[in-house]
Write a protein that holds these residues in place. Structure first.
Motif, PDB file in Angstrom:
ATOM      1  N   ALA A 135      40.508  40.793  42.127  1.00  0.00           N
ATOM      2  CA  ALA A 135      38.815  40.722  41.657  1.00  0.00           C
ATOM      3  C   ALA A 135      37.980  41.517  42.714  1.00  0.00           C
ATOM      4  CB  ALA A 135      38.257  39.207  41.835  1.00  0.00           C
ATOM      5  N   ALA A 136      38.518  41.732  43.989  1.00  0.00           N
ATOM      6  CA  ALA A 136      38.106  42.631  45.014  1.00  0.00           C
ATOM      7  C   ALA A 136      37.816  44.167  44.593  1.00  0.00           C
ATOM      8  CB  ALA A 136      38.669  42.325  46.477  1.00  0.00           C
ATOM      9  N   ILE A 137      38.977  44.520  43.917  1.00  0.00           N
ATOM     10  CA  ILE A 137      39.244  45.962  43.737  1.00  0.00           C
ATOM     11  C   ILE A 137      38.938  46.334  42.345  1.00  0.00           C
ATOM     12  CG2 ILE A 137      41.246  45.987  45.624  1.00  0.00           C
ATOM     13  CD1 ILE A 137      42.975  46.481  43.128  1.00  0.00           C
ATOM     14  N   THR A 138      38.617  45.405  41.541  1.00  0.00           N
ATOM     15  CA  THR A 138      38.131  45.696  40.008  1.00  0.00           C
ATOM     16  C   THR A 138      36.967  46.511  39.872  1.00  0.00           C
ATOM     17  OG1 THR A 138      39.481  44.015  39.118  1.00  0.00           O
ATOM     18  CG2 THR A 138      38.116  45.017  37.740  1.00  0.00           C
ATOM     19  N   GLY A 139      37.192  47.790  39.387  1.00  0.00           N
ATOM     20  CA  GLY A 139      35.875  48.565  39.329  1.00  0.00           C
ATOM     21  C   GLY A 139      35.364  49.309  40.525  1.00  0.00           C
ATOM     22  N   ARG A 165      47.368  51.595  41.418  1.00  0.00           N
ATOM     23  CA  ARG A 165      47.713  52.613  40.207  1.00  0.00           C
ATOM     24  C   ARG A 165      47.487  51.870  38.756  1.00  0.00           C
ATOM     25  NH1 ARG A 165      52.815  52.678  41.009  1.00  0.00           N
ATOM     26  NH2 ARG A 165      52.676  54.159  42.989  1.00  0.00           N
ATOM     27  N   HIS A 166      47.793  50.641  38.559  1.00  0.00           N
ATOM     28  CA  HIS A 166      47.665  49.940  37.289  1.00  0.00           C
ATOM     29  C   HIS A 166      45.890  50.036  37.084  1.00  0.00           C
ATOM     30  CE1 HIS A 166      47.615  46.784  34.414  1.00  0.00           C
ATOM     31  NE2 HIS A 166      46.563  46.249  34.829  1.00  0.00           N
ATOM     32  N   PHE A 167      45.151  49.821  38.135  1.00  0.00           N
ATOM     33  CA  PHE A 167      43.872  49.683  37.885  1.00  0.00           C
ATOM     34  C   PHE A 167      43.221  51.368  37.665  1.00  0.00           C
ATOM     35  CE2 PHE A 167      44.174  45.444  39.224  1.00  0.00           C
ATOM     36  CZ  PHE A 167      43.324  44.893  38.151  1.00  0.00           C
ATOM     37  N   LYS A 168      43.999  52.139  37.970  1.00  0.00           N
ATOM     38  CA  LYS A 168      43.730  53.677  37.915  1.00  0.00           C
ATOM     39  C   LYS A 168      42.491  54.081  39.076  1.00  0.00           C
ATOM     40  CE  LYS A 168      45.104  55.004  33.402  1.00  0.00           C
ATOM     41  NZ  LYS A 168      45.531  53.589  33.064  1.00  0.00           N
ATOM     42  N   ILE A 169      42.556  53.416  40.260  1.00  0.00           N
ATOM     43  CA  ILE A 169      41.613  53.613  41.251  1.00  0.00           C
ATOM     44  C   ILE A 169      42.226  54.716  42.321  1.00  0.00           C
ATOM     45  CG2 ILE A 169      40.045  52.517  43.018  1.00  0.00           C
ATOM     46  CD1 ILE A 169      40.404  49.901  41.298  1.00  0.00           C
TER      47      ILE A 169
END
Length: 248
Positions: A135-139, A165-169
Motif C-alpha cells: 500500500a505504501a509503494i503502489t503508485g 519490479r511487479h509494480f513497474k516502479i
C-alpha cells in the motif's frame, strides 16, 4: 525526531466486531461452540482482541442477539513540523487492515501537499513485503530500498526488488552500515548491478546515530560524517528520481 505538534485527529474505522445484546440473548451457547477463534467464552463475554469479525456468530444466533458493528481500528493525524506537514497514524492493538490505514494516510498527505503547494510527498514505508508495504509503494514514482550487509538483509532486498519490479516502479538502494560486512556489501552491489537497481549510496556504521536518536535529534544535525553520506544519498536520489527541490 520531527518534534511534531498534532493539529487534527481522526478515527480510522475498519473491520467489524461482534456485539451481544443481553436482553435478546437466550443463552443457547451456539456462538461459543462455533467461534474458532474462541472469542466468546462460556459467560458469553466477547473478547475484542480475539474477535476476527467473521460474523459467523451473528449468522447462527437464532435470537438475533449478536450484531456486527464497525470497529475503531486506530487513529490518524495531521501534524505540523519544522520541515513541513506530517500525516501519520497509529493502529490499535491486534487490529488488522493496516494496508487500508496506509492508503488513508497517503490520500490525506496528497491533499495536504496540494493545499500547501508542495510537489513531493515522502512516504516512510514499513519493512517487508506485506500489504502495508504494498500500500505504501503502489503508485509511487520512486522507491528507496534500505538494506544492510547481512544474509537476511540481502534476502529481504531480493524480495522487495521483486515487488517493485511487479509494480513497474523505478527503485534505488541504500546500504546502511555497509562497513560491518564488506563481503555482503559486495554481494549487494553485484545484485544491484545485475538487477539494474541504482545504488544510491552507502552509509557507514556510527555510534553517533543511535546516540542522536536516543536524544530525539535527527542524525543530520549531530553526526558529521554520517550526515555527509546521507546527503550524498539524497543527491543521488534527486538525480535518479528527477526531483527538483529548493536549497533546504
Amino acid at each position: 525526531m520531527l518534534r511534531h505538534s498534532v493539529l487534527e485527529t481522526y478515527e480510522f474505522r475498519a473491520g467489524q466486531m461482534a456485539g451481544l445484546d443481553r436482553k435478546k440473548c437466550i443463552e443457547c451457547q451456539k456462538c461459543v461452540s462455533v467461534c474458532r477463534f474462541k472469542a466468546v467464552d462460556k459467560n458469553l463475554e466477547i473478547d475484542p482482541f480475539s474477535c476476527e469479525g467473521c460474523g459467523l456468530c451473528a449468522k447462527i444466533c437464532a435470537a438475533g442477539a449478536i450484531t456486527m458493528k464497525e470497529s475503531i481500528a486506530g487513529e490518524w493525524f495531521v501534524s505540523g513540523t519544522d520541515y513541513g506537514p506530517f500525516v501519520h497514524a497509529k493502529l490499535g492493538i491486534a487490529e488488522d487492515n493496516s494496508g487500508k490505514l496506509v492508503s488513508r494516510v497517503r490520500e490525506a498527505a496528497r491533499k495536504k501537499a496540494e493545499e500547501a503547494g508542495l510537489d513531493t510527498v515522502i512516504i516512510d514505508g514499513p519493512p517487508g513485503t506485506g500489504c502495508a508495504a504494498m500500500a505504501a509503494i503502489t503508485g509511487a514514482d520512486f522507491v528507496i530500498i534500505v538494506t544492510e550487509p547481512t544474509v537476511s538483509g540481502l534476502h529481504d532486498l531480493k524480495r522487495a526488488a521483486e515487488v517493485v519490479r511487479h509494480f513497474k516502479i523505478k527503485a534505488g538502494v541504500i546500504v546502511n552500515k555497509y562497513d560491518l560486512n564488506s563481503g555482503k556489501s559486495g554481494e549487494i552491489e553485484l545484485f544491484c548491478a545485475k538487477e539494474k537497481l541504482s545504488l544510491l549510496g552507502k552509509i557507514a556504521f556510527s555510534e553517533c546515530v543511535p546516540a542522536a536518536v536516543n536524544k530525539g535529534v535527527p542524525p543530520l544535525l549531530e553526526c558529521g560524517e554520517t550526515a555527509a553520506e546521507i546527503r550524498e544519498c539524497r543527491e543521488a536520489l534527486l538525480r535518479e528520481a528527477k526531483i527538483t527541490v529548493g536549497k533546504n
